[in-house]
Motif scaffolding. Sequence first.
Motif, short mmCIF file in Angstrom:
data_model
loop_
_atom_site.label_atom_id
_atom_site.label_comp_id
_atom_site.label_asym_id
_atom_site.label_seq_id
_atom_site.Cartn_x
_atom_site.Cartn_y
_atom_site.Cartn_z
N GLY A 181 0.81 -1.21 0.00
CA GLY A 181 0.00 0.00 0.00
C GLY A 181 0.84 1.26 0.00
N GLN A 182 1.95 1.24 0.73
CA GLN A 182 2.81 2.42 0.81
C GLN A 182 3.42 2.76 -0.54
N ARG A 183 3.83 1.74 -1.30
CA ARG A 183 4.42 2.00 -2.61
C ARG A 183 3.40 2.62 -3.56
N ILE A 184 2.17 2.12 -3.51
CA ILE A 184 1.14 2.69 -4.38
C ILE A 184 0.82 4.11 -3.95
N ALA A 185 0.75 4.36 -2.64
CA ALA A 185 0.50 5.72 -2.16
C ALA A 185 1.55 6.69 -2.69
N ARG A 186 2.82 6.30 -2.60
CA ARG A 186 3.88 7.18 -3.10
C ARG A 186 3.80 7.35 -4.62
N ARG A 187 3.45 6.26 -5.32
CA ARG A 187 3.30 6.37 -6.78
C ARG A 187 2.18 7.33 -7.13
N MET A 188 1.14 7.38 -6.32
CA MET A 188 0.04 8.31 -6.56
C MET A 188 0.32 9.71 -6.01
N ARG A 189 1.49 9.85 -5.40
CA ARG A 189 1.91 11.14 -4.80
C ARG A 189 1.06 11.53 -3.60
N PHE A 190 0.63 10.52 -2.86
CA PHE A 190 -0.01 10.73 -1.58
C PHE A 190 1.01 10.47 -0.49
N LYS A 191 0.82 11.09 0.65
CA LYS A 191 1.66 10.81 1.81
C LYS A 191 1.18 9.50 2.44
N PRO A 192 2.00 8.46 2.48
CA PRO A 192 1.55 7.19 3.05
C PRO A 192 1.23 7.32 4.53
N LEU A 193 0.42 6.39 5.02
CA LEU A 193 0.20 6.32 6.45
C LEU A 193 1.55 6.14 7.15
N SER A 194 1.69 6.75 8.31
CA SER A 194 2.93 6.61 9.06
C SER A 194 2.97 5.25 9.75
N SER A 195 4.15 4.84 10.14
CA SER A 195 4.30 3.57 10.85
C SER A 195 3.55 3.61 12.17
#
Length: 507
Positions: free
Chosen positions: A382-396
């Motif tokens: 999910g984090q990789r897709i978030a970054r690909r979409m230029r969204f800030k991923p959820l934090s750890s």
Amino acid sequence: MVINMPRLHGFSSRNGENQPLGEFAQTGKFGRMFRRLPPFTPSIESLTELGDAMNDIDPTSTDGDNLNVPAGFTYLGQFIDHDITFDTTALQEVLVDPLALRNFRTPRLDLDSVYGCGVKTQRYLYQLDDPDLFAIGKTNSQPGGGDSSIPTELPNDLPRAASTLAIIGDPRNDENLIVAQTHLAFLKFHNKIVEGIKNGSIQPINSTDKSVFEQARELVIWHYQWIVLNDFLTRILDREQLSLVLDRGRRFFRFRDEPFIPVEFSVAAYRLGHSMVRGEYDFNRVFTPRAGGVTPATLQLLFAFTAESGQLGDFADVPIPSDWIIDWRRFYEIDANLPVQFSRKLDPFLVEPLKNIPNIPHPASLAVRNLLRGRSLGLPSGQRIARRMRFKPLSSVQISTGIDGVVAEKHNFHIESPLWYYILKEAQIQQQGNRLGQVGSRILAEVFVGLLEADSSSFLACNPDWKPTLPAQVPGKFTMTDLLNFVGDINPIGDRPVNTSSPVTLS
């Protein structure tokens, strides 16, 4: 009693099924939305432990209800899913190429799950004396065990063969009673429109050189597509993401000619509905947790009273007894005097019946099966897709919250998370469980809008400024509530028993 819940797409694997092709297009394909992102393939043991932690620990608490989404939309979502995807492959431990998978549904919102291959090819779906109309089934000739005062053989079941199997375009729509009654509502919706076209009270969308059947089908499909886009998706998506896709176009769901179904959608994002399921339902005045009811309509009972999931020889009768006809007021906001029940929130928690589904190969947990299926198809994190979409991923830290988060952190899923889990966690963190978050919303928005844009016969492709023409609470709009009101079969069994001294038992 044995309940065969697991065989079909809404809740588990699908083996050995075949479907006729829709008449609008050849069967479709699956593919990837993010082909260049690496697969995330953690150990099976770690995914199993995470799935086992994804439990709704207080399924009757109203704190877990999504007040934005009445319970009927859970099964409308399943009905929509059966209209666009049908993957028959079994769960596998090895990586599977999505391009090798065949989608036995057309990747269009064309209701081929209802219309099948059309009148000429699947004549048995339609009435013998008037092929413009769908065949409608009757309820059981024997009184129901919950309220035997209700008249028998009412026109409120799916049409069935002598074997009790439903005669419909997609047998998965007979896997539980709510989706079965939803399918029936669409059959009656079509028939009501045919009646209106023939008596002149309803005007077709385009030229009248089409047959009555074709005119009715077009009206049904366009109003259905409007519901999907403007009633269903607006309730479950981050509206900003839906608006961005509609106003500025798609950025991630790209195809040249025919669209495909991305596995990021079918195996992760659109499995949001599993967290919306309730363990029991307020189904009608007989099967309800409210005062005067015999018993709540548990998830197990909703599966038992169908030919696809119930077992011959148990206490369930198919065709359904008349006391199992749905009261739509309890599933959609139809009557202000009767409080509607809601779906469960969009979060990483599933109700208990979905943790231990009987009669399927190990694992029996739906959450575990979803996570393992994502692994076998090589979904990115999910984090990789978030970054690909230029969204800030959820934090750890955000992912590590809650009982599920403890297990996630144990296996470093707070750094990289399985996509399905990430999307549900994102909904919980970003939208308090009321809607999907950015990644989940964007995937769904791009796919649904893309499917409509790629279909040259859809309202969005033919006439994006078109407004619904059928009667509605708000003229120029159309909701699932409007559809049910138009059909007019809201609560066929009424609010009180015909004979108050009738026996009330389940067996």
